[in-house]
Every structure is written in structure tokens, then in C-alpha cells.
Write a protein that holds these residues in place. Structure first.
Motif, PDB file in Angstrom:
ATOM      1  N   GLU A  27       0.848  -1.196   0.000  1.00 25.65           N
ATOM      2  CA  GLU A  27       0.000   0.000   0.000  1.00 25.65           C
ATOM      3  C   GLU A  27       0.879   1.239   0.000  1.00 25.65           C
ATOM      4  O   GLU A  27       1.689   1.423   0.912  1.00 25.65           O
ATOM      5  CB  GLU A  27      -0.869   0.051   1.263  1.00 25.65           C
ATOM      6  CG  GLU A  27      -2.167  -0.643   1.179  1.00 25.65           C
ATOM      7  CD  GLU A  27      -3.043  -0.260   2.367  1.00 25.65           C
ATOM      8  OE1 GLU A  27      -3.411   0.929   2.497  1.00 25.65           O
ATOM      9  OE2 GLU A  27      -3.352  -1.158   3.157  1.00 25.65           O
ATOM     10  N   PRO A  28       0.748   2.110  -0.993  1.00 30.01           N
ATOM     11  CA  PRO A  28       1.586   3.313  -1.038  1.00 30.01           C
ATOM     12  C   PRO A  28       1.489   4.171   0.219  1.00 30.01           C
ATOM     13  O   PRO A  28       2.498   4.694   0.697  1.00 30.01           O
ATOM     14  CB  PRO A  28       1.065   4.065  -2.264  1.00 30.01           C
ATOM     15  CG  PRO A  28       0.477   3.007  -3.136  1.00 30.01           C
ATOM     16  CD  PRO A  28      -0.096   1.989  -2.181  1.00 30.01           C
ATOM     17  N   VAL A  29       0.299   4.315   0.791  1.00 35.53           N
ATOM     18  CA  VAL A  29       0.123   5.141   1.989  1.00 35.53           C
ATOM     19  C   VAL A  29       0.912   4.557   3.165  1.00 35.53           C
ATOM     20  O   VAL A  29       1.470   5.295   3.970  1.00 35.53           O
ATOM     21  CB  VAL A  29      -1.374   5.266   2.343  1.00 35.53           C
ATOM     22  CG1 VAL A  29      -1.592   5.922   3.692  1.00 35.53           C
ATOM     23  CG2 VAL A  29      -2.106   6.039   1.256  1.00 35.53           C
ATOM     24  N   VAL A  30       0.952   3.237   3.260  1.00 34.46           N
ATOM     25  CA  VAL A  30       1.679   2.581   4.349  1.00 34.46           C
ATOM     26  C   VAL A  30       3.183   2.654   4.084  1.00 34.46           C
ATOM     27  O   VAL A  30       3.957   3.061   4.960  1.00 34.46           O
ATOM     28  CB  VAL A  30       1.215   1.115   4.520  1.00 34.46           C
ATOM     29  CG1 VAL A  30       2.032   0.404   5.600  1.00 34.46           C
ATOM     30  CG2 VAL A  30      -0.274   1.070   4.858  1.00 34.46           C
ATOM     31  N   ARG A  32       5.000   4.672   2.360  1.00 40.71           N
ATOM     32  CA  ARG A  32       5.636   5.992   2.367  1.00 40.71           C
ATOM     33  C   ARG A  32       5.907   6.504   3.770  1.00 40.71           C
ATOM     34  O   ARG A  32       6.656   7.441   3.962  1.00 40.71           O
ATOM     35  CB  ARG A  32       4.841   6.994   1.534  1.00 40.71           C
ATOM     36  CG  ARG A  32       3.636   7.603   2.182  1.00 40.71           C
ATOM     37  CD  ARG A  32       2.911   8.583   1.264  1.00 40.71           C
ATOM     38  NE  ARG A  32       3.700   9.711   0.852  1.00 40.71           N
ATOM     39  CZ  ARG A  32       3.835  10.847   1.564  1.00 40.71           C
ATOM     40  NH1 ARG A  32       3.244  10.954   2.719  1.00 40.71           N
ATOM     41  NH2 ARG A  32       4.552  11.832   1.091  1.00 40.71           N
ATOM     42  N   GLN A  33       5.291   5.893   4.793  1.00 43.12           N
ATOM     43  CA  GLN A  33       5.525   6.327   6.166  1.00 43.12           C
ATOM     44  C   GLN A  33       6.548   5.446   6.891  1.00 43.12           C
ATOM     45  O   GLN A  33       6.769   5.604   8.085  1.00 43.12           O
ATOM     46  CB  GLN A  33       4.208   6.351   6.954  1.00 43.12           C
ATOM     47  CG  GLN A  33       3.238   7.396   6.468  1.00 43.12           C
ATOM     48  CD  GLN A  33       3.756   8.818   6.592  1.00 43.12           C
ATOM     49  OE1 GLN A  33       4.733   9.113   7.277  1.00 43.12           O
ATOM     50  NE2 GLN A  33       3.111   9.745   5.898  1.00 43.12           N
ATOM     51  N   SER A  93      -4.257   1.635   5.357  1.00 35.38           N
ATOM     52  CA  SER A  93      -4.815   2.986   5.249  1.00 35.38           C
ATOM     53  C   SER A  93      -6.267   3.071   5.708  1.00 35.38           C
ATOM     54  O   SER A  93      -6.643   4.008   6.410  1.00 35.38           O
ATOM     55  CB  SER A  93      -4.669   3.513   3.813  1.00 35.38           C
ATOM     56  OG  SER A  93      -5.313   2.645   2.901  1.00 35.38           O
ATOM     57  N   GLN A  94      -7.092   2.091   5.361  1.00 35.40           N
ATOM     58  CA  GLN A  94      -8.497   2.159   5.754  1.00 35.40           C
ATOM     59  C   GLN A  94      -8.720   1.895   7.237  1.00 35.40           C
ATOM     60  O   GLN A  94      -9.816   2.107   7.746  1.00 35.40           O
ATOM     61  CB  GLN A  94      -9.370   1.223   4.896  1.00 35.40           C
ATOM     62  CG  GLN A  94      -9.123  -0.249   5.137  1.00 35.40           C
ATOM     63  CD  GLN A  94      -8.050  -0.842   4.249  1.00 35.40           C
ATOM     64  OE1 GLN A  94      -7.159  -0.152   3.768  1.00 35.40           O
ATOM     65  NE2 GLN A  94      -8.112  -2.137   4.031  1.00 35.40           N
ATOM     66  N   GLN A  96      -6.419   3.212   9.605  1.00 37.10           N
ATOM     67  CA  GLN A  96      -5.715   4.240  10.376  1.00 37.10           C
ATOM     68  C   GLN A  96      -6.716   5.106  11.128  1.00 37.10           C
ATOM     69  O   GLN A  96      -7.779   5.434  10.611  1.00 37.10           O
ATOM     70  CB  GLN A  96      -4.824   5.067   9.447  1.00 37.10           C
ATOM     71  CG  GLN A  96      -3.666   4.246   8.910  1.00 37.10           C
ATOM     72  CD  GLN A  96      -2.793   4.975   7.920  1.00 37.10           C
ATOM     73  OE1 GLN A  96      -2.944   6.167   7.680  1.00 37.10           O
ATOM     74  NE2 GLN A  96      -1.850   4.249   7.335  1.00 37.10           N
ATOM     75  N   ASN A 129       4.363  13.334  10.135  1.00 41.72           N
ATOM     76  CA  ASN A 129       3.368  12.292  10.397  1.00 41.72           C
ATOM     77  C   ASN A 129       2.685  12.575  11.741  1.00 41.72           C
ATOM     78  O   ASN A 129       2.943  11.931  12.752  1.00 41.72           O
ATOM     79  CB  ASN A 129       4.020  10.909  10.389  1.00 41.72           C
ATOM     80  CG  ASN A 129       2.994   9.793  10.406  1.00 41.72           C
ATOM     81  OD1 ASN A 129       1.834   9.996  10.729  1.00 41.72           O
ATOM     82  ND2 ASN A 129       3.449   8.594  10.060  1.00 41.72           N
ATOM     83  N   ARG A 153      11.851  10.449   0.530  1.00 35.22           N
ATOM     84  CA  ARG A 153      10.467   9.998   0.372  1.00 35.22           C
ATOM     85  C   ARG A 153       9.849  10.816  -0.746  1.00 35.22           C
ATOM     86  O   ARG A 153       9.928  12.037  -0.737  1.00 35.22           O
ATOM     87  CB  ARG A 153       9.687  10.192   1.676  1.00 35.22           C
ATOM     88  CG  ARG A 153       8.254   9.665   1.589  1.00 35.22           C
ATOM     89  CD  ARG A 153       7.462   9.945   2.833  1.00 35.22           C
ATOM     90  NE  ARG A 153       7.316  11.380   2.969  1.00 35.22           N
ATOM     91  CZ  ARG A 153       6.901  11.992   4.076  1.00 35.22           C
ATOM     92  NH1 ARG A 153       6.621  11.307   5.144  1.00 35.22           N
ATOM     93  NH2 ARG A 153       6.780  13.297   4.107  1.00 35.22           N
ATOM     94  N   ASP A 154       9.262  10.157  -1.690  1.00 31.29           N
ATOM     95  CA  ASP A 154       8.624  10.829  -2.827  1.00 31.29           C
ATOM     96  C   ASP A 154       9.600  11.751  -3.565  1.00 31.29           C
ATOM     97  O   ASP A 154       9.230  12.832  -4.026  1.00 31.29           O
ATOM     98  CB  ASP A 154       7.390  11.622  -2.372  1.00 31.29           C
ATOM     99  CG  ASP A 154       6.323  10.743  -1.726  1.00 31.29           C
ATOM    100  OD1 ASP A 154       6.240   9.559  -2.104  1.00 31.29           O
ATOM    101  OD2 ASP A 154       5.598  11.241  -0.861  1.00 31.29           O
TER     102      ASP A 154
END
Length: 173
Positions: A27-30, A32-33, A93-94, A96, A129, A153-154
Motif C-alpha cells: 500500500e503506497p500510503v503505508v 511511504r511512512q 490505510s483504511q 488508520q 506524520n 520519500r517521494d
């Protein structure tokens, strides 16, 4: 069913969780952190499961058998640092903001306090974060320092905070 109504169980990471934990960190959201590279292979996670080290505790949070979060606590191996450890975690992500991180963190801090007898638990977190920083503060972690341009990151350098929780050791009579 989500959030506080959902039944969330914790288990020690095992071979049956490899597909789920691989998907979690895809998962990109996970990803990236964390400090992990995106799209980890299932072989990477398979090797982590095979690590037999009592100084490493790896837990997953499950909802209806699906991996929705993970946390790894590692006690430092050096004798003079064996009173300390660090952890890293990720939550789908869903999920969090719905108590999964709190449940995972409470479980490893119980192990750190009552089984490993760690005086110091450390972590690094991206300085932007805010949700994670708030969670860590809720559990008694304090910011100890800022690492500028700590990681990429990114495509840009980002800062991280060094945080730790110190606890007073009970006195024996």
C-alpha cells in the motif's frame, strides 16, 4: 464493521501471514511512512518470519483473518544497550485512526515492560506524520531530536524525529 466495533485480534507473525503483510506494505500510503522500500517481495517477509530471535517480537493485527497492521519490537543486542529497544509499525490505510495502532503499541509495550524489562523504547518517525506522533505521545514517548534530511520519500529529503519512552524501574525490596 470498522473501528471500535470491529473485532481485531493480534497474533505473532507467522508463515500464514506472509501474503497479508506483503500486501500491507505494498500500500503506497503505508510504505511511504516507513523506511522500507516500496513493493517488498514476499521472500523478504518470509525471511523475517524465519528469524528465530527472542529479542525480536513481530505481531500482526487481524480483522476477519486479514492483516491490517503490524509492529516489530527489537531489543538491542549489544550488552550496554540491552536495556533498550526500538520498534516500527504500519497500519492499513483504511484502518488508520481506528485504534489498530494503539492496540499493537500497547501489546509490544507490555512485552517490553513486563517480559524484556526494557527501560528505554525508541523510534524514528517522519516529522510530518502528525497522527503517528500523536499516538506515540499518548503512550508516553517524547521527542528527543530532529534529524534533518534523514531519508528520501517521494523524491525529496524529509526530516524525522527521534522519540523515546523512558520508564522508571520498580525497586526491589
Amino acid at each position: 464493521m470498522t473501528g471500535t466495533d470491529a473485532v481485531i485480534t493480534l497474533e505473532r507473525l507467522n508463515h500464514s501471514h506472509v501474503p497479508g503483510i506483503t500486501a500491507l506494505y505494498h500500500e503506497p500510503v503505508v510504505a511511504r511512512q516507513t523506511l522500507q522500500m516500496p513493493f517488498p517481495s514476499s521472500e523478504t517477509w518470509q525471511k523475517r518470519v524465519e528469524t528465530d530471535n527472542e529479542r525480536v517480537v513481530q505481531l500482526v493485527a487481524l480483522h476477519q483473518g486479514t492483516v491490517i497492521g503490524s509492529i516489530t519490537l527489537e531489543q538491542f543486542p549489544r550488552i550496554r544497550r540491552s536495556h533498550a529497544g526500538s520498534f516500527g509499525m504500519g497500519v492499513a490505510s483504511q484502518w488508520q485512526g481506528k485504534g489498530v495502532g494503539s492496540k499493537l503499541l500497547a501489546a509490544v509495550l507490555d512485552i517490553a515492560d513486563n517480559w524484556m524489562i526494557l527501560r528505554r523504547v525508541e523510534l524514528s518517525v517522519y516529522a510530518d506524520n502528525e497522527a503517528a506522533i500523536s499516538l506515540y505521545r499518548k503512550f508516553g514517548f517524547e521527542t528527543e531530536g530532529l534529524f534533518r534530511d534523514y531519508a528520501v520519500r517521494d523524491g525529496v529529503y524529509v526530516d524525522t524525529l527521534s522519540m523515546a519512552r523512558l520508564r522508571r524501574m520498580p525497586k526491589c525490596d
